[in-house]
Scaffold this active site. Structure first.
Site, PDB file in Angstrom:
ATOM      1  N   GLU A 124     -33.831  35.085  42.978  1.00  0.00           N
ATOM      2  CA  GLU A 124     -35.038  35.543  43.689  1.00  0.00           C
ATOM      3  C   GLU A 124     -36.221  35.623  42.724  1.00  0.00           C
ATOM      4  O   GLU A 124     -37.312  35.114  42.994  1.00  0.00           O
ATOM      5  CB  GLU A 124     -34.805  36.937  44.287  1.00  0.00           C
TER       6      GLU A 124
ATOM      7  N   GLU B 191     -24.570  50.994  44.548  1.00  0.00           N
ATOM      8  CA  GLU B 191     -24.177  49.932  43.609  1.00  0.00           C
ATOM      9  C   GLU B 191     -23.295  50.523  42.504  1.00  0.00           C
ATOM     10  O   GLU B 191     -22.429  49.848  41.960  1.00  0.00           O
ATOM     11  CB  GLU B 191     -25.415  49.246  43.012  1.00  0.00           C
TER      12      GLU B 191
HETATM   13  O1  F6P Z   1     -28.035  42.985  42.656  1.00  0.00           O
HETATM   14  C1  F6P Z   1     -27.409  42.875  41.438  1.00  0.00           C
HETATM   15  C2  F6P Z   1     -28.323  43.091  40.273  1.00  0.00           C
HETATM   16  O2  F6P Z   1     -27.654  42.635  39.141  1.00  0.00           O
HETATM   17  C3  F6P Z   1     -28.758  44.539  40.095  1.00  0.00           C
HETATM   18  O3  F6P Z   1     -27.808  45.319  39.475  1.00  0.00           O
HETATM   19  C4  F6P Z   1     -30.002  44.353  39.318  1.00  0.00           C
HETATM   20  O4  F6P Z   1     -30.773  45.520  39.299  1.00  0.00           O
HETATM   21  C5  F6P Z   1     -30.636  43.216  40.055  1.00  0.00           C
HETATM   22  O5  F6P Z   1     -29.546  42.381  40.405  1.00  0.00           O
HETATM   23  C6  F6P Z   1     -31.664  42.442  39.310  1.00  0.00           C
HETATM   24  O6  F6P Z   1     -31.151  41.838  38.162  1.00  0.00           O
HETATM   25  P1  F6P Z   1     -32.098  41.301  37.031  1.00  0.00           P
HETATM   26  O7  F6P Z   1     -32.922  42.423  36.514  1.00  0.00           O
HETATM   27  O8  F6P Z   1     -31.188  40.728  35.983  1.00  0.00           O
HETATM   28  O9  F6P Z   1     -32.982  40.228  37.613  1.00  0.00           O
END
Ligand code: F6P
Length: 520
Positions: free
Chosen positions: A212, A349
């Site tokens: 994302e 989570e």
């Molecule tokens: O949804 C899983 C997750 O790993 C969360 O624990 C984390 O806060 C989020 O995705 C975003 O991850 P990142 O900061 O690595 O983009």
């Protein structure tokens, strides 16, 4: 330093003698406790079940507990070695055993002169100093009017929640936007409002691989260039543990953090940069200091008067004995409107696990569902169900004695509503007609801050972190990994390829059917 530890095999709650004693107590009298009666019989109930912790006064007296259940729960905590486990966290042991990592978000808020031989403390402070200097630089740069944080999960929920919560401390002249969803509608809506020349994009991602965030960051960069933006170095910064990947993306201003900070515990790290930009370096340090006070409370206070411990025990009592499946968060402060979402990630989570830290299936329930909206809005939506529905949902009221605005009359009415709802949930109302009957005896907790400030917000959040630690510790689970989010991520990549190609071979009937419908 992280080291292998012998504490990963912890006594699990269901194997502890106090667990059986609690079951017996619940079945004999505990399940029949009537709060109205309990207050009638004990004038000291409020005193016994309320306490002042750093920045947070907590009234737990309207919960379905008595001295016997509280005593047995404390015994459970001792038998399960909660103190030893807590001390292991604060000693930097690798208590996140499935990833072999220590859990040290608390170190991010330890003061410079904190009595610790942890070599990471110096690193924490040099990074904090650099990040806060940059925050001040941007605050003083009138040419930057819009700050767009691109991140998701812990890289979004914390800063988004805190920027809103501390809005009354924010400098004028800067607008903050948060883009998390891969849904392009979100980024497009923000890009409509900003101009390349006056916008700073913060790409916030612990891993710098999250689909994302990377998709949104690439689109933001493409938009910036297409709209004539120059100088990516000035208009993009990255907050990440993967500084190399950020550099490769073309971002030269980076602020790092470490793999011992879980995403949902990262607001205290470089991920908090938007908060620092909103409220300034001094106030950001107050946020950290408030959290540190709660850390010390949790680390040093005897279990009986240790607020996160009492809350974690209550969570276990409600989930495993009363069988309550959810908990409602009702902040009577509209600036805390994103707090329920933030706490959802923190609790669900962390503790939404069905095996213990050794991978053995659990025979009892873990994380409740967390949900909520600010009061008084919730009263006009779902409070009906809280008062008269078939399920009992413990409610957690959060309010501040003083408002951060000067509008006459509002705050008194807001507080009156919070108190009245807690009162109504407990008192109920007899009415033979049925429809107007309120059963009452519905539990709630009431958290009172003097005012919503950086320090009190810090303490409130740390209180929740440690309470999640306590219930997770009793359940014997690893609260610091999140393997449950991985499967969907892998499948999404496969489905994305199939959406492009139309290949539905081997898919389940529903996914294949929907894929064909989408492709028309
Ligand atoms: O949804 C899983 C997750 O790993 C969360 O624990 C984390 O806060 C989020 O995705 C975003 O991850 P990142 O900061 O690595 O983009």
């Amino acid at each position: 330093m992280a080291r292998m530890n012998n504490d990963t095999i912890r006594p699990r709650c269901d194997h502890a003698p106090a667990w059986a004693a609690l079951r017996e107590h619940f079945e004999s009298t505990g399940s029949k406790l009537d709060l109205r009666e309990a207050f009638r019989l004990d004038e000291g109930r409020f005193q016994a079940f309320s306490q002042q912790a750093p920045h947070v006064f907590a009234d737990l007296s309207r919960n379905l507990i008595d001295t016997q259940s509280q005593g047995l729960l404390l015994e459970l905590a001792r038998e399960c070695g909660v103190e030893k486990h807590r001390d292991a966290m604060f000693a930097g042991e690798a208590i996140n055993n499935t990833e072999q990592r220590p859990v040290k978000h608390w170190l991010l808020r330890a003061p410079r002169n904190y009595n610790s031989d942890d070599p990471d403390l110096a690193l924490v402070h040099s990074t904090l100093d650099a990040m806060l200097a940059y925050a001040e630089e941007v605050r003083g740069d009138d040419a930057i009017t819009d700050i767009v944080n691109i991140g998701i999960g812990g890289s979004d929920l914390g800063p988004q929640m805190a920027v809103a919560a501390l809005d009354s401390f924010a400098a004028a002249g800067k607008r903050f936007h948060f883009v998390s969803n891969i849904d392009g509608h979100e980024l497009a809506a923000v890009l409509k409002k900003v101009r390349p020349v006056s916008t700073l994009f913060l790409v916030a991602s612990k891993t710098f691989t999250t689909i994302e965030t990377m998709t949104n960051a690439r689109s933001a960069r493409a938009w910036f260039e297409a709209e004539g933006g120059r100088d990516i170095a000035r208009h993009f910064a990255a907050l990440t543990t993967n500084v190399a990947a950020a550099r490769e993306f073309g971002i030269s201003t980076t602020f790092g953090f470490w793999d011992w900070v879980g995403g949902r515990y990262s607001i205290w790290s470089a991920i908090g940069l938007p908060v620092a930009m909103a409220i300034g370096a001094g106030r950001f340090r107050e946020l950290l200091a408030g959290a540190h006070e709660m850390d010390r409370h949790f680390a040093t206070t005897p279990l009986e008067t240790n607020l996160p411990v009492r809350l974690g025990l209550l969570d276990v009592w409600y989930r495993n004995f009363h069988g309550f499946t959810s908990r409602n968060v009702a902040p009577y402060h509209s600036a805390l409107r994103r707090l329920p979402a933030y706490l959802q990630q923190l609790e669900m989570e962390s503790n939404g696990k069905r095996v213990d830290a050794q991978g053995r299936a659990l025979s009892f329930a873990t994380s409740p569902v967390l949900w909520g909206e600010p009061g008084t809005n919730g009263q006009h939506a779902y409070f009906q169900m809280l008062h008269q529905g078939t399920d009992v949902v413990p409610v957690e009221f959060i309010a501040a004695k003083k408002a951060n605005h000067a509008l006459p009359g509002h705050h008194e009415l807001l507080l009156a509503n919070a108190l009245a709802q807690a009162q109504a949930l407990m008192q109920g109302k007899a009415d033979e007609g049925g429809h107007r009957n309120f059963p009452g005896n519905r539990p709630s907790s009431f958290f009172l801050l003097d005012a919503l400030t950086p320090a009190s917000l810090g303490a409130l959040l740390a209180m929740h972190e440690h309470r999640v630690f306590v219930s997770g510790s009793l359940w014997g689970i690893n609260s610091f990994d999140q393997w449950g989010v991985e499967l969907g991520k892998v499948l999404a990549l496969d489905v994305a390829a199939r959406l492009a190609s139309g290949d539905a071979a081997g898919l389940d009937g529903s996914t294949a059917g929907l894929l064909r419908h989408i492709r028309g």
